[in-house]
Design a protein around this motif. Structure first.
Motif, PDB file in Angstrom:
ATOM      1  N   ASP A  83       0.833  -1.203   0.000  1.00  0.00           N
ATOM      2  CA  ASP A  83       0.000   0.000   0.000  1.00  0.00           C
ATOM      3  C   ASP A  83       0.871   1.258   0.000  1.00  0.00           C
ATOM      4  OD1 ASP A  83      -2.255  -1.595   0.132  1.00  0.00           O
ATOM      5  OD2 ASP A  83      -2.316  -1.565   2.319  1.00  0.00           O
ATOM      6  N   ARG A  84       1.923   1.240   0.796  1.00  0.00           N
ATOM      7  CA  ARG A  84       2.817   2.412   0.892  1.00  0.00           C
ATOM      8  C   ARG A  84       3.536   2.652  -0.423  1.00  0.00           C
ATOM      9  NH1 ARG A  84       8.109   2.200   2.928  1.00  0.00           N
ATOM     10  NH2 ARG A  84       7.636   0.212   3.943  1.00  0.00           N
ATOM     11  N   MET A  85       3.969   1.584  -1.071  1.00  0.00           N
ATOM     12  CA  MET A  85       4.676   1.727  -2.342  1.00  0.00           C
ATOM     13  C   MET A  85       3.740   2.213  -3.452  1.00  0.00           C
ATOM     14  SD  MET A  85       7.863   1.245  -1.920  1.00  0.00           S
ATOM     15  CE  MET A  85       7.564   2.117  -0.369  1.00  0.00           C
ATOM     16  N   GLU A  86       2.458   1.861  -3.375  1.00  0.00           N
ATOM     17  CA  GLU A  86       1.494   2.356  -4.365  1.00  0.00           C
ATOM     18  C   GLU A  86       1.312   3.859  -4.231  1.00  0.00           C
ATOM     19  OE1 GLU A  86      -2.086   0.139  -3.932  1.00  0.00           O
ATOM     20  OE2 GLU A  86      -1.299  -1.659  -4.934  1.00  0.00           O
ATOM     21  N   VAL A  87       1.300   4.340  -2.987  1.00  0.00           N
ATOM     22  CA  VAL A  87       1.210   5.778  -2.750  1.00  0.00           C
ATOM     23  C   VAL A  87       2.446   6.476  -3.291  1.00  0.00           C
ATOM     24  CG1 VAL A  87       1.091   7.593  -1.007  1.00  0.00           C
ATOM     25  CG2 VAL A  87      -0.259   5.504  -0.715  1.00  0.00           C
ATOM     26  N   LYS A  88       3.595   5.924  -2.963  1.00  0.00           N
ATOM     27  CA  LYS A  88       4.862   6.509  -3.403  1.00  0.00           C
ATOM     28  C   LYS A  88       4.954   6.538  -4.922  1.00  0.00           C
ATOM     29  CE  LYS A  88       9.847   6.100  -2.512  1.00  0.00           C
ATOM     30  NZ  LYS A  88      10.887   5.313  -1.806  1.00  0.00           N
ATOM     31  N   LYS A  89       4.523   5.450  -5.561  1.00  0.00           N
ATOM     32  CA  LYS A  89       4.563   5.367  -7.018  1.00  0.00           C
ATOM     33  C   LYS A  89       3.642   6.400  -7.654  1.00  0.00           C
ATOM     34  CE  LYS A  89       3.843   2.131 -10.863  1.00  0.00           C
ATOM     35  NZ  LYS A  89       3.447   0.739 -11.227  1.00  0.00           N
ATOM     36  N   ALA A  90       2.483   6.627  -7.039  1.00  0.00           N
ATOM     37  CA  ALA A  90       1.530   7.606  -7.574  1.00  0.00           C
ATOM     38  C   ALA A  90       2.146   9.004  -7.571  1.00  0.00           C
ATOM     39  CB  ALA A  90       0.246   7.586  -6.755  1.00  0.00           C
ATOM     40  N   VAL A  91       2.835   9.356  -6.478  1.00  0.00           N
ATOM     41  CA  VAL A  91       3.483  10.672  -6.400  1.00  0.00           C
ATOM     42  C   VAL A  91       4.596  10.772  -7.430  1.00  0.00           C
ATOM     43  CG1 VAL A  91       4.773  12.273  -4.953  1.00  0.00           C
ATOM     44  CG2 VAL A  91       2.935  10.916  -3.951  1.00  0.00           C
ATOM     45  N   GLN A  92       5.398   9.732  -7.533  1.00  0.00           N
ATOM     46  CA  GLN A  92       6.513   9.740  -8.478  1.00  0.00           C
ATOM     47  C   GLN A  92       6.035   9.826  -9.925  1.00  0.00           C
ATOM     48  OE1 GLN A  92       8.468   6.108  -7.283  1.00  0.00           O
ATOM     49  NE2 GLN A  92       9.868   7.171  -5.894  1.00  0.00           N
ATOM     50  N   SER A  93       4.802   9.370 -10.159  1.00  0.00           N
ATOM     51  CA  SER A  93       4.229   9.430 -11.515  1.00  0.00           C
ATOM     52  C   SER A  93       3.481  10.723 -11.773  1.00  0.00           C
ATOM     53  CB  SER A  93       3.289   8.232 -11.737  1.00  0.00           C
ATOM     54  OG  SER A  93       3.978   7.011 -11.566  1.00  0.00           O
ATOM     55  N   GLY A  94       3.358  11.561 -10.744  1.00  0.00           N
ATOM     56  CA  GLY A  94       2.658  12.826 -10.904  1.00  0.00           C
ATOM     57  C   GLY A  94       1.167  12.747 -10.650  1.00  0.00           C
ATOM     58  N   ASN A  95       0.693  11.585 -10.187  1.00  0.00           N
ATOM     59  CA  ASN A  95      -0.738  11.420  -9.901  1.00  0.00           C
ATOM     60  C   ASN A  95      -1.004  11.756  -8.425  1.00  0.00           C
ATOM     61  OD1 ASN A  95      -1.212  10.416 -12.573  1.00  0.00           O
ATOM     62  ND2 ASN A  95      -0.465   8.411 -11.915  1.00  0.00           N
ATOM     63  N   VAL A  96      -0.948  13.036  -8.127  1.00  0.00           N
ATOM     64  CA  VAL A  96      -0.997  13.470  -6.738  1.00  0.00           C
ATOM     65  C   VAL A  96      -2.355  13.212  -6.099  1.00  0.00           C
ATOM     66  CG1 VAL A  96      -0.673  15.412  -5.173  1.00  0.00           C
ATOM     67  CG2 VAL A  96       0.738  15.220  -7.220  1.00  0.00           C
ATOM     68  N   GLN A  97      -3.435  13.478  -6.826  1.00  0.00           N
ATOM     69  CA  GLN A  97      -4.767  13.272  -6.250  1.00  0.00           C
ATOM     70  C   GLN A  97      -4.981  11.803  -5.911  1.00  0.00           C
ATOM     71  OE1 GLN A  97      -6.845  15.630  -5.246  1.00  0.00           O
ATOM     72  NE2 GLN A  97      -8.109  13.998  -4.394  1.00  0.00           N
ATOM     73  N   GLU A  98      -4.501  10.929  -6.771  1.00  0.00           N
ATOM     74  CA  GLU A  98      -4.589   9.495  -6.500  1.00  0.00           C
ATOM     75  C   GLU A  98      -3.812   9.153  -5.240  1.00  0.00           C
ATOM     76  OE1 GLU A  98      -2.991   5.255  -8.380  1.00  0.00           O
ATOM     77  OE2 GLU A  98      -3.160   7.025  -9.665  1.00  0.00           O
ATOM     78  N   ALA A  99      -2.644   9.765  -5.081  1.00  0.00           N
ATOM     79  CA  ALA A  99      -1.819   9.517  -3.895  1.00  0.00           C
ATOM     80  C   ALA A  99      -2.538   9.976  -2.634  1.00  0.00           C
ATOM     81  CB  ALA A  99      -0.478  10.242  -4.031  1.00  0.00           C
ATOM     82  N   ILE A 100      -3.159  11.142  -2.688  1.00  0.00           N
ATOM     83  CA  ILE A 100      -3.888  11.671  -1.528  1.00  0.00           C
ATOM     84  C   ILE A 100      -5.022  10.729  -1.133  1.00  0.00           C
ATOM     85  CG2 ILE A 100      -5.402  13.532  -0.742  1.00  0.00           C
ATOM     86  CD1 ILE A 100      -3.693  15.464  -2.396  1.00  0.00           C
ATOM     87  N   GLU A 101      -5.751  10.245  -2.125  1.00  0.00           N
ATOM     88  CA  GLU A 101      -6.859   9.324  -1.847  1.00  0.00           C
ATOM     89  C   GLU A 101      -6.347   8.025  -1.231  1.00  0.00           C
ATOM     90  OE1 GLU A 101      -8.771   8.900  -5.601  1.00  0.00           O
ATOM     91  OE2 GLU A 101      -9.604  10.946  -5.618  1.00  0.00           O
TER      92      GLU A 101
END
Length: 245
Positions: A83-101
């Motif tokens: 779960d933590r790596m999915e959040v990190k990957k979302a930020v690294q990909s520029g998908n910030v809103q997805e990361a926040i959710e």
């Protein structure tokens, strides 16, 4: 850690009046290796150090295999690493809103109790809008979401001004804050998110191994002033280099 203890112990002996009265002490390779052999390190401690690194850095598959092979139990549920790596990957990909959710799904108190992290995520979202050329949307977002936070916090205000400055330059290469569009900025934000999640799970935000290596370098630098000894110059190989005489 054991090398640091050895070096510090040698420092104590070198600091004696008899040692200080002479030139630099020379420790031979045989003497140094004998000292290393005298230090006993438990395999369980080494295994925990490895597991700590794998968990903190998010190598979930490697951590699971290491758990099976060594019998070393991780300090947190390995499922949370994914779960933590999915959040990190979302930020690294520029998908910030997805990361926040995903952060809120993982633990909604993380952003509620960390206004600086939430601001940096919102700032990253603004950066991504600018990167995509969505100027009108970026201006609206900055005005509605970030400006109120800047009124309450001077540091936030300065960061907002730097980010909005990207809109002034047609060629961001000429902007003094153009580095905000670099991939390194995404990585910086992702690292902050990763640390916050780890802290919320009562886990160290940084792996122990790099800290031990820094301690090794520090103690070697201290000993360099008083002694010549087999030094580790390349941490990737950890080979001892014969002392210069």
């Amino acid at each position: 850690m054991f090398l640091s203890r050895i070096v510090l112990r040698d420092l104590d002996s070198i600091d004696s009046p008899a040692s200080m009265a002479s030139s630099k002490k020379v420790v031979t390779r045989d003497e140094w290796e004998r000292k290393l052999r005298d230090v006993k390190i438990r395999k369980e401690d080494m295994n925990r150090l490895v597991m700590n690194f794998l968990v903190t850095e998010g190598f979930v598959d490697a951590a699971d295999k290491f758990r099976i092979e060594s019998g070393t139990q991780p300090e947190i549920d390995l499922a949370t690493i994914t779960d933590r790596m999915e959040v990190k990957k979302a930020v690294q990909s520029g998908n910030v809103q997805e990361a926040i959710e995903k952060i809120n799904d993982l633990n909604p108190t993380i952003l509620d109790t960390n206004p600086q992290l939430y601001f940096h995520l919102q700032q990253q979202k603004l950066i991504e809008l600018i990167r995509a050329g969505k100027i009108s949307e970026a201006l609206e977002f900055a005005q509605e979401e970030l400006a109120p936070r800047g009124e309450e916090n001077q540091t936030f205000l300065e960061e907002i001004e730097k980010t909005v400055a990207l809109l002034v330059f047609e060629d961001v290469k000429n902007c003094p804050y153009g580095e905000l569009l670099d991939v390194s900025q995404r990585l910086k934000t992702a690292s902050e998110v990763n640390a916050a999640i780890l802290t919320s799970q009562s886990h160290e935000k940084d792996p122990k191994l790099p800290s031990l290596l820094k301690m090794l370098l520090w103690t070697q630098n201290q000993l360099d002033e008083k002694s010549s000894y087999p030094r580790i110059n390349d941490l990737t190989t950890a080979e001892l280099q014969d002392p210069s005489i």
